[in-house]
Each structure stands twice: as structure tokens, then as C-alpha cells.
Design a protein around this motif. Structure first.
Motif, PDB file in Angstrom:
ATOM      1  N   MET A   1       0.848  -1.173   0.000  1.00 52.08           N
ATOM      2  CA  MET A   1       0.000   0.000   0.000  1.00 52.08           C
ATOM      3  C   MET A   1       0.895   1.238   0.000  1.00 52.08           C
ATOM      4  SD  MET A   1      -2.738   1.083   2.909  1.00 52.08           S
ATOM      5  CE  MET A   1      -4.331   0.882   2.214  1.00 52.08           C
ATOM      6  N   PRO A   2       0.625   2.199  -0.886  1.00 57.61           N
ATOM      7  CA  PRO A   2       1.462   3.407  -0.924  1.00 57.61           C
ATOM      8  C   PRO A   2       1.208   4.288   0.301  1.00 57.61           C
ATOM      9  CG  PRO A   2      -0.327   3.572  -2.510  1.00 57.61           C
ATOM     10  CD  PRO A   2      -0.385   2.196  -1.925  1.00 57.61           C
ATOM     11  N   PRO A   3       2.207   5.073   0.690  1.00 56.49           N
ATOM     12  CA  PRO A   3       2.014   5.962   1.843  1.00 56.49           C
ATOM     13  C   PRO A   3       0.977   7.040   1.528  1.00 56.49           C
ATOM     14  CG  PRO A   3       4.107   6.401   0.779  1.00 56.49           C
ATOM     15  CD  PRO A   3       3.525   5.197   0.099  1.00 56.49           C
ATOM     16  N   ILE A   4       0.305   7.487   2.548  1.00 58.81           N
ATOM     17  CA  ILE A   4      -0.716   8.530   2.394  1.00 58.81           C
ATOM     18  C   ILE A   4      -0.017   9.880   2.415  1.00 58.81           C
ATOM     19  CG2 ILE A   4      -2.754   9.579   3.440  1.00 58.81           C
ATOM     20  CD1 ILE A   4      -3.431   6.844   4.579  1.00 58.81           C
ATOM     21  N   SER A   5      -0.379  10.737   1.471  1.00 60.27           N
ATOM     22  CA  SER A   5       0.259  12.050   1.384  1.00 60.27           C
ATOM     23  C   SER A   5      -0.176  12.952   2.539  1.00 60.27           C
ATOM     24  CB  SER A   5      -0.080  12.717   0.055  1.00 60.27           C
ATOM     25  OG  SER A   5      -1.400  13.236   0.081  1.00 60.27           O
ATOM     26  N   GLY A   6       0.662  13.925   2.830  1.00 57.57           N
ATOM     27  CA  GLY A   6       0.343  14.900   3.870  1.00 57.57           C
ATOM     28  C   GLY A   6      -0.907  15.689   3.536  1.00 57.57           C
ATOM     29  N   GLU A   7      -1.109  15.996   2.253  1.00 59.19           N
ATOM     30  CA  GLU A   7      -2.310  16.741   1.840  1.00 59.19           C
ATOM     31  C   GLU A   7      -3.573  15.933   2.100  1.00 59.19           C
ATOM     32  OE1 GLU A   7      -2.325  18.904  -1.977  1.00 59.19           O
ATOM     33  OE2 GLU A   7      -0.230  18.254  -2.095  1.00 59.19           O
ATOM     34  N   LEU A   9      -3.965  13.533   4.360  1.00 55.63           N
ATOM     35  CA  LEU A   9      -4.170  13.480   5.808  1.00 55.63           C
ATOM     36  C   LEU A   9      -4.774  14.779   6.322  1.00 55.63           C
ATOM     37  CD1 LEU A   9      -0.955  11.637   6.995  1.00 55.63           C
ATOM     38  CD2 LEU A   9      -3.289  10.763   7.008  1.00 55.63           C
ATOM     39  N   ARG A  10      -4.279  15.908   5.801  1.00 55.27           N
ATOM     40  CA  ARG A  10      -4.825  17.203   6.229  1.00 55.27           C
ATOM     41  C   ARG A  10      -6.284  17.332   5.804  1.00 55.27           C
ATOM     42  NH1 ARG A  10      -4.529  21.103  10.004  1.00 55.27           N
ATOM     43  NH2 ARG A  10      -5.501  22.960   9.186  1.00 55.27           N
ATOM     44  N   ALA A  11      -6.615  16.922   4.587  1.00 55.45           N
ATOM     45  CA  ALA A  11      -8.001  16.996   4.112  1.00 55.45           C
ATOM     46  C   ALA A  11      -8.911  16.142   4.990  1.00 55.45           C
ATOM     47  CB  ALA A  11      -8.094  16.567   2.653  1.00 55.45           C
ATOM     48  N   ARG A  12      -8.428  14.976   5.416  1.00 50.30           N
ATOM     49  CA  ARG A  12      -9.226  14.124   6.303  1.00 50.30           C
ATOM     50  C   ARG A  12      -9.461  14.812   7.640  1.00 50.30           C
ATOM     51  NH1 ARG A  12      -6.654   8.867   8.751  1.00 50.30           N
ATOM     52  NH2 ARG A  12      -5.608  10.541   9.855  1.00 50.30           N
ATOM     53  N   THR A  13      -8.432  15.457   8.168  1.00 49.11           N
ATOM     54  CA  THR A  13      -8.566  16.193   9.422  1.00 49.11           C
ATOM     55  C   THR A  13      -9.567  17.322   9.275  1.00 49.11           C
ATOM     56  OG1 THR A  13      -6.306  15.652  10.047  1.00 49.11           O
ATOM     57  CG2 THR A  13      -7.296  17.563  11.121  1.00 49.11           C
ATOM     58  N   ALA A  72     -12.760  15.475  -1.029  1.00 42.16           N
ATOM     59  CA  ALA A  72     -12.226  16.294  -2.126  1.00 42.16           C
ATOM     60  C   ALA A  72     -12.496  17.774  -1.886  1.00 42.16           C
ATOM     61  CB  ALA A  72     -12.837  15.849  -3.450  1.00 42.16           C
ATOM     62  N   VAL A  73     -13.657  18.097  -1.351  1.00 41.56           N
ATOM     63  CA  VAL A  73     -14.000  19.490  -1.050  1.00 41.56           C
ATOM     64  C   VAL A  73     -13.045  20.052  -0.001  1.00 41.56           C
ATOM     65  CG1 VAL A  73     -15.780  20.952  -0.001  1.00 41.56           C
ATOM     66  CG2 VAL A  73     -16.411  19.271  -1.734  1.00 41.56           C
ATOM     67  N   CYS A  74     -12.609  19.223   0.922  1.00 41.58           N
ATOM     68  CA  CYS A  74     -11.750  19.680   2.017  1.00 41.58           C
ATOM     69  C   CYS A  74     -10.324  19.996   1.587  1.00 41.58           C
ATOM     70  CB  CYS A  74     -11.774  18.674   3.153  1.00 41.58           C
ATOM     71  SG  CYS A  74     -13.377  18.669   3.989  1.00 41.58           S
ATOM     72  N   PHE A  75      -9.993  19.773   0.326  1.00 45.98           N
ATOM     73  CA  PHE A  75      -8.698  20.216  -0.196  1.00 45.98           C
ATOM     74  C   PHE A  75      -8.717  21.715  -0.475  1.00 45.98           C
ATOM     75  CE2 PHE A  75      -8.029  15.714  -1.150  1.00 45.98           C
ATOM     76  CZ  PHE A  75      -6.700  15.563  -0.812  1.00 45.98           C
ATOM     77  N   GLU A  76      -9.913  22.313  -0.524  1.00 44.11           N
ATOM     78  CA  GLU A  76     -10.045  23.745  -0.793  1.00 44.11           C
ATOM     79  C   GLU A  76      -9.526  24.550   0.403  1.00 44.11           C
ATOM     80  OE1 GLU A  76     -11.026  25.246  -3.602  1.00 44.11           O
ATOM     81  OE2 GLU A  76     -11.159  23.243  -4.486  1.00 44.11           O
ATOM     82  N   PRO A  77      -8.774  25.612   0.134  1.00 42.38           N
ATOM     83  CA  PRO A  77      -8.217  26.429   1.230  1.00 42.38           C
ATOM     84  C   PRO A  77      -9.285  27.010   2.161  1.00 42.38           C
ATOM     85  CG  PRO A  77      -7.142  26.972  -0.835  1.00 42.38           C
ATOM     86  CD  PRO A  77      -8.283  26.039  -1.169  1.00 42.38           C
ATOM     87  N   LEU A  78     -10.456  27.325   1.645  1.00 41.37           N
ATOM     88  CA  LEU A  78     -11.517  27.902   2.486  1.00 41.37           C
ATOM     89  C   LEU A  78     -11.841  26.991   3.661  1.00 41.37           C
ATOM     90  CD1 LEU A  78     -13.792  29.992   3.030  1.00 41.37           C
ATOM     91  CD2 LEU A  78     -15.236  28.563   1.572  1.00 41.37           C
ATOM     92  N   PHE A  79     -11.967  25.695   3.405  1.00 39.71           N
ATOM     93  CA  PHE A  79     -12.314  24.766   4.477  1.00 39.71           C
ATOM     94  C   PHE A  79     -11.162  24.590   5.459  1.00 39.71           C
ATOM     95  CE2 PHE A  79     -15.564  23.837   1.422  1.00 39.71           C
ATOM     96  CZ  PHE A  79     -16.679  23.682   2.227  1.00 39.71           C
ATOM     97  N   ASP A  80      -9.950  24.609   4.953  1.00 38.74           N
ATOM     98  CA  ASP A  80      -8.787  24.522   5.833  1.00 38.74           C
ATOM     99  C   ASP A  80      -8.736  25.748   6.741  1.00 38.74           C
ATOM    100  OD1 ASP A  80      -5.558  24.965   6.227  1.00 38.74           O
ATOM    101  OD2 ASP A  80      -6.139  22.855   6.151  1.00 38.74           O
TER     102      ASP A  80
END
Length: 97
Positions: A1-7, A9-13, A72-80
């Protein structure tokens, strides 16, 4: 299984955090006792005008398709930025209950 990217993980958070805050917002409408910290969180969400959006995210079925869409929506800067603002508010007044 490939490692999960930092982006990813952040989107999940970012996806999971506001769901909790929106749930707390909604619980107030169901007569949960109010505290200054809960009132401040609601005010922060209202300041951003994001309750309808967060309410929609919470209402979606947790099926894999809907989870992927919300993630996918949580990759948007507004949600972060919203997540960070709510976390800062929580740190400023941690006594939710």
C-alpha cells in the motif's frame, strides 16, 4: 500500500473537525445547555456564514462515494482556513461543557 500524502491526511482532518463543530452547533438547537465557549464557536461559524455548508456536509450519508466527495471538497483552502479558525476559537475558550 502506498504511503498517504500529507495533503490527504490534512483533508481528512479538515473533513472530520468541522463535522464535530457543526454537530455542536446543531445540538444547541436541540436544547443542549449553552456555555460561553459553545456560543463563541457558533458565533465563529456564523461569522463565516458557513453553517448551511457544514450542515450539508454532516447530512451526507457516510457511504464511500459521499465520503470521497466531501474529502475532495476539504482540499479547498476555504475549508482549511475555517477549520483553523474554529480550532483557534476552541483553544481560546476550551470549556465547551
Amino acid at each position: 500500500m502506498p504511503p498517504i500524502s500529507g495533503e490527504l491526511l490534512r483533508a481528512r482532518t479538515v473533513l472530520l473537525g468541522p463535522r464535530m463543530f457543526c454537530g455542536l452547533y446543531a445540538m444547541h438547537a436541540l436544547f443542549m445547555p449553552d456555555t460561553p465557549a459553545l456560543a463563541a464557536l457558533r458565533a465563529k461559524i456564523d461569522e463565516w456564514g458557513m453553517f448551511p455548508v457544514l450542515d450539508h456536509v454532516i447530512a451526507l450519508s457516510p457511504s464511500p462515494r459521499h465520503f470521497a466527495h466531501c474529502l475532495a471538497v476539504c482540499f479547498e483552502p476555504l475549508f482549511d482556513e475555517l477549520y483553523e479558525a474554529l480550532m483557534e476559537q476552541l483553544a481560546a475558550e476550551p470549556g465547551l461543557f
